[in-house]
Design an enzyme around this catalytic site. Structure first.
Site, mmCIF file in Angstrom:
data_model
loop_
_atom_site.group_PDB
_atom_site.id
_atom_site.type_symbol
_atom_site.label_atom_id
_atom_site.label_comp_id
_atom_site.label_asym_id
_atom_site.label_seq_id
_atom_site.Cartn_x
_atom_site.Cartn_y
_atom_site.Cartn_z
ATOM 1 N N GLY A 1 1.207 -1.015 -0.087
ATOM 2 C CA GLY A 1 -0.072 0.317 0.400
ATOM 3 C C GLY A 1 0.975 1.042 0.372
ATOM 4 O O GLY A 1 2.383 1.141 0.448
ATOM 5 N N GLN B 1 2.744 9.598 1.642
ATOM 6 C CA GLN B 1 3.844 9.224 1.261
ATOM 7 C C GLN B 1 5.179 9.475 0.545
ATOM 8 O O GLN B 1 6.057 8.949 0.397
ATOM 9 C CB GLN B 1 4.023 7.613 2.008
ATOM 10 C CG GLN B 1 3.405 7.370 2.181
ATOM 11 C CD GLN B 1 3.181 5.212 2.977
ATOM 12 O OE1 GLN B 1 2.440 5.033 2.558
ATOM 13 N NE2 GLN B 1 3.971 5.350 3.383
ATOM 14 N N CYS C 1 6.204 -0.308 7.021
ATOM 15 C CA CYS C 1 5.811 1.384 6.329
ATOM 16 C C CYS C 1 6.679 1.415 5.948
ATOM 17 O O CYS C 1 7.670 1.411 5.965
ATOM 18 C CB CYS C 1 5.395 2.113 7.803
ATOM 19 S SG CYS C 1 4.477 3.861 7.235
ATOM 20 N N LEU C 2 6.521 1.434 4.994
ATOM 21 C CA LEU C 2 7.739 1.587 2.963
ATOM 22 C C LEU C 2 7.761 3.755 4.704
ATOM 23 O O LEU C 2 9.590 4.461 3.782
ATOM 24 C CB LEU C 2 6.811 2.606 2.527
ATOM 25 C CG LEU C 2 6.452 0.810 1.553
ATOM 26 C CD1 LEU C 2 6.134 1.477 0.306
ATOM 27 C CD2 LEU C 2 7.850 0.074 1.386
ATOM 28 N N HIS D 1 -4.009 0.596 7.392
ATOM 29 C CA HIS D 1 -2.848 0.698 8.119
ATOM 30 C C HIS D 1 -2.092 2.680 6.690
ATOM 31 O O HIS D 1 -2.051 3.912 7.019
ATOM 32 C CB HIS D 1 -1.529 -0.064 7.076
ATOM 33 C CG HIS D 1 -0.139 1.122 7.352
ATOM 34 N ND1 HIS D 1 0.460 -0.023 8.186
ATOM 35 C CD2 HIS D 1 0.650 1.743 6.333
ATOM 36 C CE1 HIS D 1 1.553 1.349 7.872
ATOM 37 N NE2 HIS D 1 1.432 1.680 7.031
ATOM 38 N N GLU D 2 -3.647 2.324 5.786
ATOM 39 C CA GLU D 2 -3.127 3.299 4.625
ATOM 40 C C GLU D 2 -4.196 4.527 5.152
ATOM 41 O O GLU D 2 -4.026 5.690 4.473
ATOM 42 C CB GLU D 2 -3.493 3.144 3.281
ATOM 43 C CG GLU D 2 -2.554 1.534 3.023
ATOM 44 C CD GLU D 2 -1.412 2.435 3.297
ATOM 45 O OE1 GLU D 2 0.037 3.152 1.890
ATOM 46 O OE2 GLU D 2 -0.528 0.915 3.335
ATOM 47 N N HIS E 1 -2.355 7.132 7.464
ATOM 48 C CA HIS E 1 -1.269 8.292 6.601
ATOM 49 C C HIS E 1 -1.715 9.301 6.143
ATOM 50 O O HIS E 1 -1.711 10.203 6.307
ATOM 51 C CB HIS E 1 -0.863 7.243 5.474
ATOM 52 C CG HIS E 1 0.088 6.169 5.163
ATOM 53 N ND1 HIS E 1 1.193 6.774 5.853
ATOM 54 C CD2 HIS E 1 0.718 5.212 4.890
ATOM 55 C CE1 HIS E 1 2.213 5.185 6.355
ATOM 56 N NE2 HIS E 1 1.599 4.845 5.861
HETATM 57 ZN ZN ZN Z 1 3.170 3.196 6.025
#
Ligand code: ZN
Length: 188
Positions: free
Chosen positions: A46, A51, A99-100, A141-142, A145
């Site tokens: 995701g 991000q 998480c990226l 999670h997304e 953000h």
């Molecule tokens: Zn993330």
């Protein structure tokens, strides 16, 4: 399409509430195409617009179930409902996420097992998703953000302190921290 730099924890855009998308313009279409490419290159399951430094309420997701069925899409201006998470501590083997924007690390976090997400896709069609398990985790999670919340913000005290140590050591936790998939030797 372009792989965009992924902001790392500490960059203000990750800690701010993203704005709704008013109109789906060519710029938005290009952003979403770049988000898919960046997510796939990372690779991740995701990616939310903040991000890649854009404070708009958009995220993309991709996931393959145990039978190899692909599940993939984008959601613009999402709303999310969830059942309450079950009480107790998360299982580190089954409930750890990454998480990226905090790359290379995973921590256990209890999430709701079932969610419903509505919104629109890139063509302006309405989207109505009801999922459970890992898909529900990805959605939560997304969605977080878009409200300026990283999963590490939801960890218990001990793990949260660990994340702060890691951030200090790696020079994260500051504006402009970022990595680019395929360029920087950093994987999540
Ligand atoms: Zn993330």
């Amino acid at each position: 399409m372009t792989i965009r730099a992924i902001r790392i924890m500490g960059d203000p855009v990750l800690h701010s509430i993203a704005a709704p998308v008013d109109e789906i313009t060519d710029e938005i279409r290009e952003l979403v195409a770049d988000m898919y490419e960046t997510m796939d290159a990372a690779p991740g399951v995701g990616l939310a617009a903040p991000q890649v430094g854009v404070g708009l309420r958009i995220y993309v997701y991709t996931y393959e179930d145990d039978e190899g069925n692909p599940w993939r899409g984008e959601i613009i201006n999402p709303e999310l409902w969830m059942t309450p998470p079950s009480p107790g501590d998360p299982d580190p083997d089954d409930e750890s996420e990454g998480c990226l924007s905090f790359p290379g690390e995973r921590f256990p976090l209890r999430r709701s097992d079932e969610v419903r997400v509505t919104g629109i896709d890139l063509d302006g069609n309405s989207v109505d998703i009801r999922v459970d398990g890992w898909r529900a985790r990805i959605m939560q999670h997304e969605f977080d953000h878009l409200d300026g919340i990283l999963y590490i913000d939801r960890l218990g005290d001990g793990d949260w302190k660990t994340t702060q140590k890691i951030a200090r050591k790696r020079g994260w936790g500051r504006p402009g921290a970022a990595w680019t998939p395929g360029i920087d030797a950093l994987d999540a």
